[in-house]
Design an enzyme around this catalytic site. Structure first.
Site, PDB file in Angstrom:
ATOM      1  N   HIS A 133       7.929  26.438  12.332  1.00 25.62           N
ATOM      2  CA  HIS A 133       7.065  27.558  12.716  1.00 25.62           C
ATOM      3  C   HIS A 133       7.804  28.669  13.483  1.00 25.62           C
ATOM      4  CE1 HIS A 133       3.855  25.300  11.095  1.00 25.62           C
ATOM      5  NE2 HIS A 133       3.497  24.607  12.146  1.00 25.62           N
ATOM      6  N   HIS A 207      -2.649  29.376  11.920  1.00 30.82           N
ATOM      7  CA  HIS A 207      -2.625  27.930  12.145  1.00 30.82           C
ATOM      8  C   HIS A 207      -3.916  27.428  12.807  1.00 30.82           C
ATOM      9  CE1 HIS A 207      -1.046  23.987  12.711  1.00 30.82           C
ATOM     10  NE2 HIS A 207       0.223  24.329  12.507  1.00 30.82           N
ATOM     11  N   TYR A 209      -7.149  25.246  13.468  1.00 30.59           N
ATOM     12  CA  TYR A 209      -7.627  23.888  13.177  1.00 30.59           C
ATOM     13  C   TYR A 209      -9.148  23.975  13.052  1.00 30.59           C
ATOM     14  CZ  TYR A 209      -3.213  21.686  14.669  1.00 30.59           C
ATOM     15  OH  TYR A 209      -1.914  21.301  14.785  1.00 30.59           O
ATOM     16  N   GLN A 313      -0.857  24.798   2.944  1.00 30.41           N
ATOM     17  CA  GLN A 313      -0.455  23.569   3.626  1.00 30.41           C
ATOM     18  C   GLN A 313      -1.719  22.884   4.118  1.00 30.41           C
ATOM     19  OE1 GLN A 313       2.731  22.520   4.072  1.00 30.41           O
ATOM     20  NE2 GLN A 313       2.496  20.886   5.592  1.00 30.41           N
ATOM     21  N   GLU A 341      -3.242  26.142   5.851  1.00 29.56           N
ATOM     22  CA  GLU A 341      -2.357  27.258   6.186  1.00 29.56           C
ATOM     23  C   GLU A 341      -1.855  27.883   4.891  1.00 29.56           C
ATOM     24  OE1 GLU A 341       0.581  25.319   8.916  1.00 29.56           O
ATOM     25  OE2 GLU A 341      -0.979  23.813   8.860  1.00 29.56           O
TER      26      GLU A 341
HETATM   27  C1  BGC Z   1       2.827  21.135  10.054  1.00 28.68           C
HETATM   28  C2  BGC Z   1       2.838  19.839  10.806  1.00 28.68           C
HETATM   29  C3  BGC Z   1       3.023  20.149  12.257  1.00 28.68           C
HETATM   30  C4  BGC Z   1       1.923  21.039  12.721  1.00 28.68           C
HETATM   31  C5  BGC Z   1       2.137  21.427  14.148  1.00 28.68           C
HETATM   32  C6  BGC Z   1       1.704  21.963  10.571  1.00 28.68           C
HETATM   33  O1  BGC Z   1       1.741  23.202   9.934  1.00 28.68           O
HETATM   34  O2  BGC Z   1       2.703  20.948   8.681  1.00 28.68           O
HETATM   35  O3  BGC Z   1       3.855  18.991  10.336  1.00 28.68           O
HETATM   36  O4  BGC Z   1       3.069  18.999  13.022  1.00 28.68           O
HETATM   37  O5  BGC Z   1       1.879  22.196  11.950  1.00 28.68           O
HETATM   38  O6  BGC Z   1       1.045  21.991  14.690  1.00 28.68           O
END
Ligand code: BGC
Length: 376
Positions: A133, A207, A209, A313, A341
């Site tokens: 990231h 990102h 959730y 992702q 993502e």
């Molecule tokens: C990744 C994970 C990672 C997470 C962290 C995701 O985008 O694919 O492997 O642990 O982000 O927040």
């Protein structure tokens, strides 16, 4: 006669300027701006966006993050369905990625190295041997400038950031924009725009959730997920793509029709074992109505994800372990949030056969991601 023409002209001009004034003040009414904290001497703001339905999204200029999404269930009961923190202190001491814009390179770059035109670039590593990231000082951890555009007729905030040449190891001065619009159809529309003055690589995403039961309430294993992808990107033990694009047919990665997240997640399948669950990019079909859809049978909430990117992702929150405590001090337990993502495949700069993530000077990268909420 002349007088009548003059009078009508004044009336027309007057009503035009009144309208544009109403419009310009409209976005300001729909977006409330507050101080949230100070980071490295720069003020951080919290923005509260309320759409026509009275539904609320909160954003902050720290990492251009989404920190609150409050939408109704099928009986009209509203609840926040995304991870975040109530205070700025909570945010800087907490998980770095909840809701943030991730750049310059979302997901992993193997060994923190890539080569462009014969020059090898080395990035700081922050995930074993690899860079995750954008590295420890990625775009999730900087204060963006923020503007409430005057001419918007639904709640809108535009974040901008000037990323200097070689910041976090990446070449090129890059200007990046992430504009969030919270529509009256309960859609968060994110428009990205990036330009560079030197050849570089880019993979930008958000990102957030999601837990459609309400963030912090329980796990997401009963969420029904559909992903319009016939193939996915297998990874090695460092979660770096092996180079294979594997058909999902006949595997626990087949989400071409709705399947519960938990139904097959603990199967003894190589990629589930390696990922500790789902933590993989899905190769999106070119002709698709949406990339992914999530349905919570309990609340009836639906999330649809739409983008113009080649992959998404799907991360099932495998690294969550209750140590992350978000809004209201609620612990985020194992697999209590999922991420979708949108973007390119991980480690693309080291895989010439993957869609290119190179950005050249003179080109403008634009991309749009939509998170659309409804009930069923
Ligand atoms: C990744 C994970 C990672 C997470 C962290 C995701 O985008 O694919 O492997 O642990 O982000 O927040």
């Amino acid at each position: 006669m002349k007088r009548i023409v003059l009078f009508s002209l004044i009336v027309i001009i007057g009503s035009i300027s009144l309208n544009s004034c109403r419009q310009s003040s409209k976005n300001k009414e729909m977006v409330k701006k507050e101080n949230f904290g100070v980071f490295k001497g720069k003020d951080v703001f919290l923005f509260t966006l309320t759409n026509k339905n009275g539904n609320v999204v909160k954003l902050t200029s720290f990492g251009a993050r989404i920190t609150w999404i409050e939408v109704p269930d099928r009986s009209g009961r509203k609840e926040n369905i995304t991870f975040g923190y109530d205070t700025f202190e909570g945010m800087i001491n907490g998980d770095p990625y909840f809701g943030s814009v991730v750049g310059r390179y979302a997901n992993r770059i193997a060994k923190g190295k890539f080569t462009l035109d014969g020059t090898e670039y080395t990035l700081p590593v922050n995930d074993g041997d690899n860079t995750l990231h954008g590295g420890p000082e990625g775009w999730h951890s900087v204060v963006w400038d923020a503007e409430i555009p005057e001419n918007a007729d639904v709640p809108t905030v535009r974040f901008t950031y000037q990323s200097p040449d070689m910041e976090a190891g990446f070449p090129g001065n890059m200007n990046v924009e992430a504009t969030y619009t919270w529509t009256d159809n309960n859609e968060i529309v994110i428009d990205y725009k990036c330009v560079t003055d030197k050849k570089t690589v880019l993979n930008i995403t958000n990102h957030a959730y999601f837990n459609l039961h309400g963030a912090g309430n329980r796990d997401i294993l009963d969420h029904e997920v559909t992903i319009n992808a016939d193939r996915f990107v297998p990874v090695d033990s460092g979660l770096i793509p092996t180079g294979e694009l594997r058909p999902v047919a006949g595997t626990p990665f087949d989400f071409t029709s709705p399947r519960n997240v938990g139904e097959r997640i603990n199967e003894d399948y190589d990629q589930l074992v390696i990922g500790g669950g789902y933590d993989h990019t899905f190769v999106l079909d070119s002709d698709r109505e949406y990339d992914a859809r999530v349905f919570d049978p309990v609340s009836g909430r639906v999330l649809e994800v739409l983008s113009d990117q080649p992959g998404v992702q799907f991360y099932s929150g495998n690294f969550l372990d209750s140590s992350q405590k978000g809004h209201g001090g609620k612990p985020y337990i194992h697999r209590s949030g999922l991420c979708l993502e949108t973007g390119h495949y991980p480690d693309s700069p080291n895989h010439p056969d993957f869609p290119s993530t190179t950005l050249n000077p003179g080109e403008t990268f634009t991309s749009q991601t939509v998170y659309r909420f409804s009930v069923e």
